[in-house]
Design a protein around this motif. Structure first.
Motif, PDB file in Angstrom:
ATOM      1  N   TYR A   1       0.829  -1.206   0.000  1.00 32.64           N
ATOM      2  CA  TYR A   1       0.000   0.000   0.000  1.00 32.64           C
ATOM      3  C   TYR A   1       0.859   1.250   0.000  1.00 32.64           C
ATOM      4  O   TYR A   1       0.603   2.206  -0.739  1.00 32.64           O
ATOM      5  N   LYS A   2       1.931   1.238   0.808  1.00 37.30           N
ATOM      6  CA  LYS A   2       2.814   2.397   0.877  1.00 37.30           C
ATOM      7  C   LYS A   2       3.511   2.653  -0.457  1.00 37.30           C
ATOM      8  O   LYS A   2       3.692   3.803  -0.871  1.00 37.30           O
ATOM      9  N   LYS A   3       3.875   1.577  -1.127  1.00 37.51           N
ATOM     10  CA  LYS A   3       4.513   1.745  -2.438  1.00 37.51           C
ATOM     11  C   LYS A   3       3.531   2.263  -3.481  1.00 37.51           C
ATOM     12  O   LYS A   3       3.830   3.156  -4.255  1.00 37.51           O
ATOM     13  N   LEU A   4       2.359   1.657  -3.472  1.00 36.35           N
ATOM     14  CA  LEU A   4       1.384   1.982  -4.526  1.00 36.35           C
ATOM     15  C   LEU A   4       0.931   3.428  -4.446  1.00 36.35           C
ATOM     16  O   LEU A   4       0.612   4.035  -5.465  1.00 36.35           O
ATOM     17  N   LEU A   5       0.867   4.004  -3.244  1.00 34.24           N
ATOM     18  CA  LEU A   5       0.396   5.385  -3.118  1.00 34.24           C
ATOM     19  C   LEU A   5       1.398   6.383  -3.666  1.00 34.24           C
ATOM     20  O   LEU A   5       1.057   7.552  -3.871  1.00 34.24           O
ATOM     21  N   LEU A   6       2.644   5.954  -3.881  1.00 31.06           N
ATOM     22  CA  LEU A   6       3.654   6.828  -4.465  1.00 31.06           C
ATOM     23  C   LEU A   6       3.924   6.483  -5.929  1.00 31.06           C
ATOM     24  O   LEU A   6       4.935   6.907  -6.486  1.00 31.06           O
ATOM     25  N   ASP A   7       3.033   5.712  -6.532  1.00 30.11           N
ATOM     26  CA  ASP A   7       3.227   5.301  -7.909  1.00 30.11           C
ATOM     27  C   ASP A   7       3.033   6.505  -8.841  1.00 30.11           C
ATOM     28  O   ASP A   7       2.282   7.435  -8.551  1.00 30.11           O
ATOM     29  N   TYR A   8       3.713   6.445  -9.966  1.00 30.64           N
ATOM     30  CA  TYR A   8       3.587   7.527 -10.951  1.00 30.64           C
ATOM     31  C   TYR A   8       2.187   7.595 -11.559  1.00 30.64           C
ATOM     32  O   TYR A   8       1.701   8.656 -11.910  1.00 30.64           O
ATOM     33  N   ASN A   9       1.562   6.461 -11.703  1.00 31.16           N
ATOM     34  CA  ASN A   9       0.310   6.367 -12.450  1.00 31.16           C
ATOM     35  C   ASN A   9      -0.880   6.640 -11.546  1.00 31.16           C
ATOM     36  O   ASN A   9      -1.086   5.964 -10.538  1.00 31.16           O
ATOM     37  N   ARG A  10      -1.703   7.624 -11.918  1.00 30.23           N
ATOM     38  CA  ARG A  10      -2.836   7.994 -11.068  1.00 30.23           C
ATOM     39  C   ARG A  10      -3.887   6.890 -11.020  1.00 30.23           C
ATOM     40  O   ARG A  10      -4.564   6.733 -10.017  1.00 30.23           O
ATOM     41  N   GLU A  11      -4.047   6.128 -12.127  1.00 33.17           N
ATOM     42  CA  GLU A  11      -5.034   5.053 -12.120  1.00 33.17           C
ATOM     43  C   GLU A  11      -4.635   3.951 -11.145  1.00 33.17           C
ATOM     44  O   GLU A  11      -5.492   3.320 -10.522  1.00 33.17           O
ATOM     45  N   VAL A  12      -3.326   3.729 -11.009  1.00 35.37           N
ATOM     46  CA  VAL A  12      -2.853   2.741 -10.022  1.00 35.37           C
ATOM     47  C   VAL A  12      -3.198   3.218  -8.617  1.00 35.37           C
ATOM     48  O   VAL A  12      -3.680   2.431  -7.782  1.00 35.37           O
ATOM     49  N   ARG A  13      -2.989   4.503  -8.355  1.00 36.35           N
ATOM     50  CA  ARG A  13      -3.288   5.020  -7.026  1.00 36.35           C
ATOM     51  C   ARG A  13      -4.793   4.974  -6.738  1.00 36.35           C
ATOM     52  O   ARG A  13      -5.219   4.630  -5.635  1.00 36.35           O
ATOM     53  N   ARG A  14      -5.586   5.332  -7.741  1.00 41.20           N
ATOM     54  CA  ARG A  14      -7.042   5.272  -7.543  1.00 41.20           C
ATOM     55  C   ARG A  14      -7.510   3.847  -7.282  1.00 41.20           C
ATOM     56  O   ARG A  14      -8.300   3.595  -6.355  1.00 41.20           O
ATOM     57  N   ALA A  15      -7.016   2.894  -8.073  1.00 41.33           N
ATOM     58  CA  ALA A  15      -7.404   1.499  -7.873  1.00 41.33           C
ATOM     59  C   ALA A  15      -6.936   0.981  -6.522  1.00 41.33           C
ATOM     60  O   ALA A  15      -7.592   0.122  -5.912  1.00 41.33           O
ATOM     61  N   THR A  16      -5.804   1.497  -6.029  1.00 42.37           N
ATOM     62  CA  THR A  16      -5.303   1.082  -4.706  1.00 42.37           C
ATOM     63  C   THR A  16      -6.306   1.452  -3.621  1.00 42.37           C
ATOM     64  O   THR A  16      -6.608   0.662  -2.723  1.00 42.37           O
ATOM     65  N   HIS A  17      -6.853   2.668  -3.695  1.00 40.58           N
ATOM     66  CA  HIS A  17      -7.830   3.096  -2.687  1.00 40.58           C
ATOM     67  C   HIS A  17      -9.142   2.327  -2.819  1.00 40.58           C
ATOM     68  O   HIS A  17      -9.804   2.052  -1.797  1.00 40.58           O
ATOM     69  N   GLU A  18      -9.523   1.968  -4.031  1.00 46.47           N
ATOM     70  CA  GLU A  18     -10.738   1.163  -4.178  1.00 46.47           C
ATOM     71  C   GLU A  18     -10.540  -0.212  -3.559  1.00 46.47           C
ATOM     72  O   GLU A  18     -11.446  -0.752  -2.917  1.00 46.47           O
TER      73      GLU A  18
END
Length: 1916
Positions: A109-126
């Motif tokens: 989770y900590k890694k994904l929230l700093l990802d370059y891709n906004r869709e990855v970050r949005r999907a992480t929160h979902e």
């Protein structure tokens, strides 16, 4: 944290890592890819997971574990897929199953929230939302590890991501208190996470696990220059989000009131809040110190970081003020208060929050700074630049800033003056938006009033305060705002360079947008209101400036004579002041602002008569009231006693008000007519008071009309006063409309038109309308102003309805006078239509010279009161008459322009004056043409009635040429239809009026809908003369044009109206609505200007009938037939068809029927039957009807007998057609039954028996109706003369009994004829005998014996030879006329030729035509008999008839050649002369078609004899010229052209048709020599020549053919010439001298532009390859025809099939012909075509040609070539050839002694456009040099061969043989046989003795520019 790359963005060069198999493998790099740069919290994370059995995944579901591992992959696509699958799995599992994965999830989770891709970050929160929803309270043990990144993600720069993060947090903690508890619980962890984020740099944040190419793709997609820029941008987003998270966290924890969304209403302080607050303060102070007060972040280039830093500083100022101490105050004050250097608008909101809060919390900080240098200098720049775009944020904060600045930090009035000037400079009036403009003026007003209200803060004494306020008002309000407001006056309205007030402003003459000036005015008014509320005396300064400005503007208006433009700003300000005062309930404007201004201005306005001042006065009156304003003006100025003159509300008493109004304003405002009149009249109406309205209006009208009457003798003054009165009435009408719109208008005087009526006004206007010329310039204007209604909706009139009617009656009187004075008789007749109206009006016709002025006056009135006229519904006759008069005058304008008669100057002047009036009516009618339909139905009906009669009159106009007047009447009718007809019923009513019976129309039929009847008519010629004299034929032409425009169904068929709006009584009389009588009338007229029944009427009738069901128009067609039949029967004595006609079924004989009804009936019946509209069943009914009419009791109806033959000639073929369905007109079983057929045959037999009772034809006697009965019998045997190469056909079958009767009739003539020569018989006897022979040959040929045949042939031969003599005599006379012509007058010769070619004996032509038909039947029967095995006793089997047949054919050929020679001889003189000869054939087209049919079928020996006989004739032109004359004729008959082509293209004429006489003889010698010697040896210098006709087309193809139409005559001739040339070339043997010479000639002299012409016929849109490859799909017709023809010509080697179907010429057939020619050229001249193709420079064109060739030509051509090679007999044991059809290859093997060579020849797919490839497979005993030479030799032969490849291979083999025989090769081309002309080396050098090819040597000489031997260089 950027735009998503997406599925398609990833590089395809790298394999995707989303595979499930790949995810099962251990990830060695997973430990190194934790977070961005491997950071978790504040330390580096080192994992010991290195294998599949790592402990973190032991308790996790295997499928979930797999996808958790996939989250560590590199590309975003894999992560997105893994997150999506995880979300789906989590929804399916329980909380207990999910809990074990939370530690690993927290790590990812900590890694994904700093990802370059906004869709990855949005999907992480979902996914997070699904986890917390499932586990619930079990999340608590892991909360501290999650809360840091969780809180940070609430401030993600992407709104989608931040909203998803908030949803996930709300899902975990639904209650607001619980969310606050969680934050308090994890305060330390959150601060630690944020602290670590603030330390990040691009170097330690960069994710080394992300592939380099992934970063490259992402940074390129987002527009960054380098990857480093991309990484720096990502760090900036992380830091800015962290700063925002820190600021919000302080607000939440320290202030204990949540300011962010989701924390609005927490009731009490949560547990552990104090501890969390302390922790927060401690951490914050540490961060504040560590990061040096965050000032480094303020220097960042990222606006997001700077904005977040301002938010953090605001939070510290608010929550931790103790962090700001003496040590850092000066530094922070300089950075915060000096932040106005920030130029990015996105930072200004947070910047203002920090500045305002800092200034309020630390007011003493201002003393630590150099305010002017650090703050104000930046602040002035900030507001002077419009706040750098943040107007809506910054302007509202300005007044707060002023309120927060300590007074000691400012310098009093100097500060405010600088502030307002800089603020004003940044307003951007032109380009700012409305919202920004509103924000600016709101801020300016607030700041200005704040400065005035808070003056005591900056001033010590009352005087200083007053001085401060006055200074601001003078310098800012007056000199800045007021002067800028006045600058709205454009420079073009200024004649003075002086400012309006005070000193000159920089922006004085700038033209500002309207919205800007409106808001500026509101700002000024609001400030004035604020001044009044603060202190009344403060207004005085502005009021003085206002008064001075007004006086200055009034004076400038007078100087510049500008109506009101300069005064508009003052007026607009007064309107704004009035609106403000009404909204606020304030009363200060009148006493303080307006009253002083008016008091000083009125004397000047009155004395100078200033328009601007008058308008200013009018506006003041309308705002403040008439009595109040006049009280101010006259109490102060005129000295009226105040006590007696005004009432308690400050108004003048009624008596005084009326006195002032009548004595002062009425005379003043109505005086004169100049540029100020309009403004004065506005003032006069503005002063109207409700209580005094009637007295005031009476005073106005009385005074105005008195002026008119008193000045009537002065002329111009009279017109001026009328103009003033007219202008007053127009303004009064506007005042009336304004009063109507007011709320209490019902009870208010002046709100209805009756209040404005005045008897004096009414009488004056009527007298003006009734006056006679000369008219004043304003007379019409006055009448229009009284009537009103110049515009729709303005229907208020100032006179009574009775007067209105009287005025319009006078208008009509004047218009009719003008119409009756027209020079056109038709217009005068149209004027007579108004007689009834004139009598009602008491009209007396006036023919004075004043009619033009009267008409002009009437039209002016009408144009200005059109809508008033429209309202007179009950006066429909009057309105209709006036409207129709306008139309008629407009039509006279068009008629005048159409007249071409020359006029003298006086006439032209008179016509010009009248034409101007007509043009005025024309323009007016065009303007209102869309308004006529708004009139009532009765009015429109009246207009239509008058105009229909007018059109009927115009059609008879003799002064205009026929076509022009018909076109004009057509346009008139269309005008009426479009302008006055709303539906189809009105259209039909109009057509009924137009087509109603009159003195000139109709001519043949009387239109009586109850009983259609035929009027009694006498001789047809007399009727035609009367018809033309009366103009009936022009009327038919008009109807024809209407049909083409409106449609057949509207004009003729009555628009198919089934339910008509007629009454029951009307329906009885109008049962038949379709105008069948009109159709019959047009058919009887037959021809008219611009059309005819055949070309115009019948195509429309056919289209109409085929477009609908038969039952809907059956009665209509029956009615037409009955009308025509009745008429034909009545005029039967004139309807007998000439017995001298050849055959009644030929279409050209339709014109020979002179009786109109019979011709119309026959053509009508023929058309319906031909188009299958009427079928067999209908034909039977008609046949029975006609038979019944033939007998009247026992007596014969003579008229019916006379008209029956032409009718039956078209009816009988339909009766006997089998299997032909009629066009939907009857039931499917439409064939006659046996009973009907027997009835018809019995009827015909009875007629035959009646004819048999007559004596033989040779004993011809008049009487007994003998001629009529013979015609009747012959009409029962219709012959279908199709011409061309088809056999003549009889269109019915007969039984044995009928055949015997015919045979008896034939033999009766033979036995009694005694073999008399046909020439000794009467013409009518010859005609009947020839017809009987046709029928006998066709029907009784099996029963004829030899004597019968002898009798028949003797007559046929005699008749044809008589025609030959006649035609040869014509040819000889033409020859004599041309050769003996010595006159220079071309016209004399042309007239002579016209007389020569005129066939005087028409009966001979018709008898010969029948003879040709009989011979055609005989020839067809003979061909049939030759193929059948019949008994030898059959007369047709004997060879006795062959000589006779040949003699007849030779005679027919002589006919053919004689007409061709005549045209060729005439053509040698001029093209016009040749056209006369060719045109003469068109009069007997069917005759020449029969001739052509026999010519095409003639055998070669007959043609040869005919050619020889023509050559012996000795005329100036021979047989070949005659054939070309027919082929290239200017008046073609297709069958004759085909016959000429057939003779020219076949032996024995073919050679003579191509080569001239010398070349033909030379080629005969060469051919004979070639056959005897068996070898080929041609010399290049021996040239050949084509005939003159061909060489012109082949050698000198004009370039303009390329620009001609695709079906142009010259283009067709060129194609035919090439077709002849190619056909002859195809007929020549391979390798024969004539063929080689002809090929060489084409190669050298033929213009290759022919190929460009051919491909012009292929559509340009077919250049796309895939269209041509779609062989299975449906190709466009043009391409399909061309491709099919090309393929056929290649396979057949002939073009005759294409020429045969060429006529009639159209683009589709020309495309087919072009394709056929191209195909044969590819077969015969491949090298020639290839050379042209290789020279093409247009790629699209070459691609089209190659695609077409490869798809449609190359396959059959290659197959043909391979077949020829395979079947070729090379007859040599040393040479063999093998063929591979699958590979399109040929292998040639040559062996000699111990040497050998195998050559492979490959044919390309687009052969022959692409060259053949030759390669050596194997060689034995041959040197490499010789091998290469032989290979090149073979390549040259196959590539240069214009013919079959088999021939090229044969020549190459012969070349080898010559070499082995020792024949020396040419030293130039290294070949024994020349590759192009196949000659041997014959020219030897006298020195070195080497021999050369003549062609090679010629090329050597021409290219080297010397004539020496190529080897020894000695002179050659």
């Amino acid at each position: 944290m950027g735009k998503q790359k997406g599925e398609g963005g990833r590089s395809k060069a790298r394999p995707s890592s989303s595979s499930l198999a790949a995810s099962l493998l251990p990830s060695v790099s997973s430990a190194a890819t934790v977070g961005f740069g491997g950071y978790v919290g504040g330390s580096r994370f080192d994992s010991s997971l290195s294998s599949e059995d790592s402990s973190p995944f032991l308790d996790i579901d295997s499928e979930v574990a797999q996808h958790l591992k996939r989250l560590a992959r590199k590309d975003p696509t894999t992560k997105l897929k893994a997150l999506t699958i995880l979300s789906t799995l989590l929804k399916q599992k329980s909380g207990k199953e999910i809990v074990p994965m939370i530690p690993q999830w927290a790590f990812e989770y900590k890694k994904l929230l700093l990802d370059y891709n906004r869709e990855v970050r949005r999907a992480t929160h979902e996914t997070m939302t699904n986890i917390v929803t499932a586990v619930g309270r079990d999340l608590a043990p892991h909360l501290k590890s999650l809360m840091g990144p969780w809180w940070f993600s609430q401030f993600d720069p992407s709104s989608e991501v931040s909203q998803a993060a908030k949803r996930s947090l709300q899902a975990a903690f639904p209650a607001q208190e619980r969310r606050l508890d969680a934050i308090i619980l994890c305060t330390t962890e959150i601060f630690m996470y944020l602290e670590e984020n603030l330390k990040l740099t691009p170097q330690n944040l960069s994710d080394k696990a992300v592939a380099l190419d992934e970063l490259q793709e992402m940074h390129l997609q987002r527009g960054y220059v380098t990857i480093q820029d991309f990484e720096a941008m990502h760090v900036e987003t992380v830091i800015s989000s962290s700063l925002l998270a820190l600021a919000t966290l302080l607000d939440v924890l320290v202030s204990v009131q949540i300011e962010r969304p989701g924390f609005e209403s927490v009731s009490a302080e949560p547990k552990h809040a104090s501890k969390a607050r302390a922790t927060a303060i401690s951490f914050s102070e540490k961060l504040f110190s560590t990061h040096k007060y965050f000032l480094e972040f303020l220097k960042s280039e990222s606006p997001a970081i700077r904005s977040a830093t301002y938010s953090v500083l605001r939070s510290f100022i608010k929550n931790i003020p103790q962090a700001f101490d003496d040590k850092n105050m000066k530094t922070l004050a300089a950075e915060v208060l000096g932040a106005f250097q920030e130029k990015d608008p996105s930072c200004h909101s947070s910047m203002w929050e920090a500045i305002l809060l800092f200034s309020n919390r630390f007011p003493d900080s201002w003393t630590t700074l150099d305010v002017q240098k650090t703050v104000l200098k930046r602040f002035w720049s900030f507001i002077r630049n419009g706040c750098f775009g943040s107007q809506q944020v910054s302007y509202p904060a300005l007044v707060l800033l002023l309120d927060g600045i300590p007074s000691k930090a400012l310098s009093g009035d100097r500060f405010f003056l600088d502030f307002f000037h800089n603020l004003w400079a940044g307003r951007n009036p032109v380009h700012s938006s409305n919202v920004d403009r509103l924000a600016f003026f709101q801020a300016f007003r607030e700041c200005f009033l704040w400065g005035l209200n808070n003056a005591s803060r900056f001033c010590d004494s009352v005087d200083s305060i007053n001085h401060f306020r006055i200074t601001l008002i003078d310098k800012i309000l007056v000199e800045l705002l007021w002067q800028d407001y006045l600058s709205s006056v454009s420079s073009k309205d200024q004649d003075s360079d002086q400012p309006l007030h005070g000193k000159t402003m920089e922006t004085h003459y700038i033209k500002y947008p309207t919205n800007y000036l409106q808001e500026l005015g509101k700002c000024i008014v609001d400030i004035l209101s604020g001044l009044y509320l603060l202190e009344k005396d403060l207004l005085s300064s502005f009021c003085v400036a206002f008064q001075e400005t007004c006086l200055g503007l009034l004076q400038e208006n007078v100087v510049a004579e500008q109506p009101t433009s300069n005064i508009e700003p003052i007026i607009n300000l007064l309107l704004l002041v009035d609106r403000h005062a009404k909204q606020k309930g304030e009363s200060w404007p009148l006493p303080h602002l307006v009253v002083p201004m008016l008091a000083k201005s009125f004397p000047l306005v009155r004395s100078l008569d200033s328009p601007g001042g008058v308008r200013l006065l009018s506006i003041s009156v309308s705002i403040f009231g008439a009595r109040k304003v006049l009280k101010v003006l006259f109490t102060d100025n005129d000295g009226l006693p105040s006590g007696s003159s005004h009432e308690k509300d400050g108004e003048l008493k009624q008596e005084c008000f009326l006195q002032v109004y009548k004595e002062t304003f009425v005379p003043w405002c109505l005086h004169g007519h100049n540029f100020g009149t309009s403004a004065r009249l506005d003032l006069l109406l503005a002063l109207l008071d409700d209580e005094c309205f009637s007295e005031q209006w009476h005073a106005i009208i009385t005074y105005a009309i008195d002026l008119v009457k008193s000045k009537v003798e002065l002329g111009s003054m009279y017109s001026n006063h009328l103009a003033v009165l007219a202008m007053l009435l127009e303004k009064a009408r506007n005042e009336l409309r304004r009063r109507k719109r007011e709320e209490d208008s019902f009870n208010r005087l002046g709100s209805v038109p009756d209040h404005w009526h005045h008897e004096l006004l009414e009488s004056t206007v009527v007298s003006v309308a009734l006056s006679l010329p000369p008219f004043g310039t304003s007379d019409a204007q006055l009448v229009c102003s009284v009537l009103g209604s110049a515009a729709e909706g303005n229907l208020d009139s100032f006179v009574s309805r009775k007067s209105v009617i009287l005025i319009f009656k006078e208008v009509l009187r004047k218009l009719v006078s003008f119409i009756l004075d027209s020079s056109f008789n038709s217009v005068k007749l149209a004027g007579a239509l108004f007689t009834s109206v004139e009598n009602c009006l008491g009209l007396e016709r006036k023919n004075s010279s004043n009619v033009i002025d009267m008409a002009h006056f009437a039209l002016e009135i009408l144009e200005g009161s059109f809508f008033c006229l429209r309202e007179l519904d009950e006066e429909s006759d009057l309105v209709s008459s006036i409207s129709a008069a306008v139309f008629i005058i407009d039509w006279e304008y068009r008629m005048t322009l159409a007249v071409d008669d020359p006029l003298d100057d006086e006439s032209r002047k008179n016509i010009k004056l009248r034409l101007d009036i007509c043009e005025l009516a024309h323009s007016y009618q065009f303007k209102i043409r869309n308004l006529w339909k708004s009139f009532s139905g009765n009015v429109r009906k009246g207009i239509r009635s008058i105009l229909a009669c007018s059109i009927r009159s115009c059609i008879k106009e003799d002064e205009i040429e026929t076509n022009k007047i018909v076109s004009l009447c057509y346009l008139m009718m269309i005008d009426v239809l479009e302008c006055l007809c709303q539906d189809k019923y009105e259209e039909q009513s109009l057509l009924d009026h137009l087509l109603s019976e009159g003195d000139m129309w109709p001519c043949w039929i009387t239109p009586d809908f109850g009983s259609l009847k035929v009027p009694a008519r006498s001789d047809a010629e007399e009727v035609y003369e009367s018809m033309q004299a009366s103009g009936n034929y022009k009327f038919v032409s008009l109807v024809d044009k209407l049909i083409s425009k409106l449609g057949f169904e509207k004009v003729i068929a009555g628009d198919d109206i089934e339910i008509s709006p007629f009454t029951a009584e009307d329906k009885t009389n109008n049962e038949v609505i379709a105008r069948s009588w009109l159709a019959a009338e047009m058919l009887c007229t037959w021809k008219w200007p611009g059309g005819s029944a055949a070309t115009s009427f019948f195509p429309l009738l056919i289209s109409f009938a085929k477009s609908r069901n038969y039952s809907s128009y059956e009665r209509f067609l029956n009615s037409i037939f009955n009308i025509l039949l009745d008429g034909a029967l009545i005029h039967g004595e004139n309807g007998a068809q000439s017995s001298l006609n050849a055959w009644p079924t030929l279409v050209e004989d339709m014109e020979d029927i002179k009786e109109p009804f019979l011709r119309a009936l026959v053509s009508f019946l023929f058309t319906l039957l031909k188009e299958n509209i009427w079928g067999t069943e209908k034909a039977i009914i008609l046949f029975q009807l006609l038979v019944n009419k033939l007998l009247i009791g026992e007596a014969v109806n003579t008229n019916c007998l006379r008209i029956l033959p032409p009718i039956l000639s078209v009816l009988v073929p339909t009766l006997y057609q089998r299997g032909l369905k009629s066009g939907g007109c009857t039931n499917t079983a439409d064939m006659p039954d046996t009973l009907d057929e027997n009835l018809m045959q019995n009827t015909i037999k009875s007629w035959l028996q009646r004819v048999l009772s007559f004596p033989p034809l040779v004993t011809w006697k008049t009487g007994q109706d003998m001629e009529e009965w013979f015609n009747l019998v012959f009409s029962c045997y219709p012959i279908r003369a199709v011409g061309g190469s088809e056999v003549m056909k009889l269109d019915r079958n007969i039984d044995h009994e009928e055949r015997i009767l015919l045979l008896d009739l034939f033999r009766k003539q033979r036995h009694d004829n005694s073999r008399s020569i046909a020439a000794n018989q009467l013409p009518v006897v010859q005609m009947f005998l020839s017809k009987l022979m046709v029928i006998s040959v066709r029907c009784c040929w099996k029963e004829l014996d030899e004597e019968d045949w002898e009798f028949l042939f003797s007559h046929i031969r005699g008749w044809i030879e008589s025609a030959v003599v006649m035609m040869e005599e014509i040819a000889e006379n033409v020859n004599d006329a041309i050769t003996e012509n010595s006159s220079s007058n071309n016209g004399d010769l042309i007239k002579k030729l016209e007389q020569i070619v005129l066939v005087s004996d028409l009966s001979l032509m018709n008898v010969t035509k029948n003879s040709l038909i009989s011979f055609s039947f005989f020839s067809g029967l003979l061909e049939v008999q030759l193929t059948e095995d019949t008994d030898d006793v059959n007369p047709l089997r004997t060879e006795k008839w062959d000589p006779i047949k040949n003699q007849i054919l030779e005679s027919i050929l002589r006919l053919f050649f004689s007409t061709g020679i005549a045209e060729a001889i005439a053509g040698s003189y001029s093209h016009e002369a040749a056209s006369i000869v060719s045109a003469s054939r068109l009069h007997h087209q069917s005759f020449w078609e029969l001739v052509a049919s026999s010519v095409i079928k003639s055998p070669a020996h007959t043609r040869d004899e005919a050619v020889k006989s023509v050559e012996l004739w000795g005329l100036s032109k021979g047989p070949i010229c005659s054939l070309y004359g027919i082929l290239f004729t200017s008046r073609p008959i297709p069958s004759l052209q085909l016959a000429a082509y057939a003779v020219l293209s076949m032996d024995p004429v073919s050679k003579l048709a191509v080569f001239d006489e010398g070349s033909a003889r030379h080629l005969d010698v060469d051919s004979t020599s070639h056959q005897e010697s068996g070898h080929l040896d041609l010399s290049a210098e021996e040239n050949i020549h084509l005939t003159k006709e061909l060489s012109h087309m082949i050698e000198k193809l004009p370039y303009d053919v390329l620009d001609m139409d695709l079906a142009a005559e010259q283009r067709v001739h060129v194609f035919l010439a090439w077709s002849l040339l190619l056909s002859h070339l195809s007929s020549l043997p391979s390798l024969s001298p004539p063929r080689e010479r002809l090929v060489q000639y084409i190669q050298n002299y033929a213009n290759p532009l022919i190929l460009d012409c051919l491909f012009q016929h292929l559509p340009s849109d077919l250049c796309l390859m895939h269209i041509l490859k779609k062989k299975d799909g449906e190709l466009p017709s043009v391409l399909s025809e061309a491709a099919t023809a090309a393929t056929r010509s290649i396979t057949s080697g002939s073009l005759f099939f294409s020429v045969e179907s060429l006529w009639p010429i159209d683009t589709l057939k020309m495309a087919s012909f072009a394709g056929a020619i191209y195909g044969l050229m590819l077969r015969l001249l491949p090298a020639y075509v290839r050379g042209w193709f290789s020279d093409l420079r247009d790629r699209s064109t070459s691609s089209l040609i190659e695609s077409f060739t490869r798809a449609w030509c190359s396959p059959p051509l290659v197959a043909n070539e391979l077949s020829l090679i395979k079947t070729a007999n090379f007859a040599d044991e040393n040479f063999s050839v093998s063929v591979s059809k699958s590979a399109n290859e040929v292998v040639a093997t040559y062996t000699k002694d111990e040497t050998g060579m195998d050559l492979i020849i490959r044919l390309p797919a687009s052969y022959p456009l692409r060259p053949v490839d030759v390669d050596c497979m194997r060689s034995l005993g041959i040197s490499e040099v010789k091998q290469r030479k032989w290979l090149m030799s073979m390549m040259m032969f196959v590539r240069n061969q214009n013919g079959a490849l088999a021939e090229a291979i044969r020549i190459w083999k012969r070349n080898f043989d010559k070499e082995f025989e020792g024949v020396e090769e040419c030293p130039i081309c290294y070949s024994v046989i020349h590759t192009a002309n196949h000659s041997l080396p014959r020219l030897a050098c006298k020195t070195c003795k080497h021999k050369f090819h003549a062609a090679c040597l010629y090329k050597w000489f021409s290219t080297s520019h010397k004539s020496s031997c190529p080897l020894c260089q000695s002179p050659f």
